[in-house]
Design a protein around this motif. Structure first.
Motif, short mmCIF file in Angstrom:
data_model
loop_
_atom_site.label_atom_id
_atom_site.label_comp_id
_atom_site.label_asym_id
_atom_site.label_seq_id
_atom_site.Cartn_x
_atom_site.Cartn_y
_atom_site.Cartn_z
N VAL A 116 67.63 -48.86 -25.87
CA VAL A 116 66.75 -49.89 -25.35
C VAL A 116 65.77 -50.27 -26.45
O VAL A 116 65.14 -49.40 -27.06
CB VAL A 116 65.96 -49.42 -24.11
N LEU A 117 65.65 -51.56 -26.71
CA LEU A 117 64.63 -52.06 -27.62
C LEU A 117 63.60 -52.81 -26.78
O LEU A 117 63.94 -53.79 -26.11
CB LEU A 117 65.22 -52.98 -28.68
N TYR A 128 57.53 -51.31 -17.44
CA TYR A 128 58.18 -51.02 -16.15
C TYR A 128 59.70 -51.03 -16.29
O TYR A 128 60.38 -50.08 -15.87
CB TYR A 128 57.73 -52.04 -15.10
N TYR A 129 60.25 -52.08 -16.88
CA TYR A 129 61.70 -52.15 -17.05
C TYR A 129 62.19 -51.24 -18.18
O TYR A 129 63.26 -50.65 -18.08
CB TYR A 129 62.15 -53.59 -17.29
N THR A 130 61.41 -51.13 -19.23
CA THR A 130 61.81 -50.30 -20.36
C THR A 130 62.14 -48.88 -19.92
O THR A 130 63.19 -48.32 -20.29
CB THR A 130 60.69 -50.26 -21.41
N ARG A 165 53.45 -44.54 -24.39
CA ARG A 165 54.10 -44.13 -23.15
C ARG A 165 55.50 -43.62 -23.42
O ARG A 165 55.92 -42.59 -22.85
CB ARG A 165 54.14 -45.31 -22.17
N VAL A 166 56.23 -44.31 -24.27
CA VAL A 166 57.59 -43.90 -24.62
C VAL A 166 57.58 -42.51 -25.26
O VAL A 166 58.41 -41.65 -24.94
CB VAL A 166 58.24 -44.94 -25.54
N ASP A 169 64.47 -55.52 -24.00
CA ASP A 169 63.49 -55.89 -22.98
C ASP A 169 62.39 -56.68 -23.68
O ASP A 169 61.50 -56.11 -24.33
CB ASP A 169 62.92 -54.61 -22.34
N ILE A 170 62.47 -58.01 -23.57
CA ILE A 170 61.55 -58.89 -24.30
C ILE A 170 60.35 -59.22 -23.42
O ILE A 170 60.50 -59.60 -22.27
CB ILE A 170 62.26 -60.19 -24.74
N GLY A 171 59.15 -59.10 -23.99
CA GLY A 171 57.94 -59.23 -23.19
C GLY A 171 57.78 -58.00 -22.31
O GLY A 171 57.48 -58.10 -21.12
N ALA A 172 57.97 -56.83 -22.91
CA ALA A 172 58.08 -55.59 -22.15
C ALA A 172 56.79 -55.18 -21.46
O ALA A 172 56.83 -54.44 -20.48
CB ALA A 172 58.56 -54.46 -23.07
N GLY A 173 55.64 -55.61 -21.97
CA GLY A 173 54.37 -55.28 -21.34
C GLY A 173 54.14 -53.79 -21.26
O GLY A 173 54.30 -53.06 -22.24
N GLU A 174 53.80 -53.30 -20.07
CA GLU A 174 53.51 -51.88 -19.89
C GLU A 174 54.76 -51.02 -19.78
O GLU A 174 54.69 -49.81 -19.71
CB GLU A 174 52.65 -51.67 -18.63
#
Length: 248
Positions: A101-102, A86-88, A117-118, A79-84
Motif C-alpha cells: 500500500v502506498l 482510515y483506508y490505508t 501511525r504506520v 491511497d491518494i489523499g490518505a489523510g489520517e
C-alpha cells in the motif's frame, strides 16, 4: 534563540497549510499550462477526517469499498489523499504481507502524522509519501488499484491529475472513486461529470453503483487506448438541466 524562532516559524507555516483555505490538489502556478481548466467549482478542505473511524466501521464502509473494488491479498494499492489513514490501515490488512500500500497526501504535516501511525502499528507493507499538486508522481505500471476517496472534488486540475496518473496503473488496473452525488462546491461530484472528465483523458467507466455506507457512490475506471495529448483534451461542462458535454 535564532534556531528556536526559525523552528517556530516553520511550525506556523505548516499549520497554515492545513487550515482548510486551499484545495487538496492545487497546481502552482495557477495557469493550467497545456491542460484545460476545469469548468466547475473546487471544494476546499474543511478537515482531513471524513468521519469517526468507529462509526465508519459500524457501517462496514471500508470493507464494502474494498469488496466492490475487488481488492485482494497480494495487490498493490495507492491511497491518494490518505489523510489520517482510515483506508490505508484497512487496505494494509486486506492486501496482506505479500501486497503493498502506498499512502499519499500533499500536506507534509498530514503525511508525517500518518507515517507515525504506520510505524506505531508496524505496518511493514505500507509506504507513506508526499504527493505534489496535480501530479501524484506514482511509479509506472505499479498499481492494481488507485483509490480516490472523498477527495476528487478537491482536485483543481482534474485533467492533468488523471493524465499523469494513467501510467501508474497495471494493464488491468483500476482507478476507484468514492464520492457523493452533489455539486463539487458542496464536497461531491455528480456522476455524469465524473464520467465525462475521466473519458476526456481516455478512461473507460467500468462500474458505477450507489454505496450509502461510504456516503454516496463508488465508480471505477480503466485506461483505454492511447493517452491523449494534453492539447487535445476537451473539458466538460455541466449545465443545471443536462448531462456534461465536452467543450473546446
Amino acid at each position: 534563540m535564532g534556531l528556536i524562532r526559525a523552528a517556530a516559524l516553520l511550525a506556523l507555516t505548516l499549520l497554515g497549510a492545513c487550515d482548510g483555505s486551499k484545495p487538496l490538489i492545487k497546481r502552482e502556478p495557477e495557469q493550467p499550462g497545456p491542460f484545460p481548466a476545469a469548468d466547475r467549482p473546487v471544494a476546499h478542505i474543511v478537515s482531513s477526517r471524513w468521519s469517526n473511524e468507529e462509526a465508519r466501521d459500524r457501517l462496514r464502509e471500508a470493507s464494502q469499498v474494498m469488496d466492490r473494488a475487488s481488492i485482494r491479498p497480494g495487490m498493490t494499492v495507492a491511497d491518494i489523499g490518505a489523510g489520517e489513514g482510515y483506508y490505508t490501515i484497512r487496505l494494509a490488512a486486506r492486501v496482506g504481507e505479500d501486497g503493498r500500500v502506498l499512502a499519499e497526501d500533499i500536506f507534509a504535516s498530514v503525511r508525517d502524522e500518518l507515517a507515525e501511525r504506520v510505524a506505531r502499528e508496524r505496518l511493514d507493507n505500507v509506504s507513506v509519501r508526499l504527493g505534489t499538486p496535480a501530479d501524484p508522481k506514482l511509479p509506472e505500471n505499479s498499481f492494481d488499484r488507485v483509490l480516490l476517496v472523498h477527495m476528487y472534488h478537491e482536485i483543481e486540475q482534474p485533467y492533468e491529475f488523471l493524465w499523469r496518473l494513467r501510467p501508474s496503473l497495471k494493464p488491468d488496473g483500476l482507478v476507484v472513486v468514492v464520492d457523493a452525488n452533489r455539486a463539487t462546491q458542496n464536497h461531491g461530484t455528480p456522476p455524469a461529470l465524473l464520467a465525462c472528465e475521466f473519458a476526456a483523458v481516455g478512461y473507460r467507466q467500468v462500474t458505477m453503483e450507489n454505496l450509502p455506507s461510504a456516503g454516496g457512490y463508488l465508480a471505477s475506471f480503466r485506461p483505454q487506448g492511447p493517452r491523449p495529448d494534453p492539447e487535445t483534451i476537451k473539458r466538460c461542462q455541466l449545465s443545471p438541466a443536462a448531462a456534461p458535454t465536452a467543450q473546446r
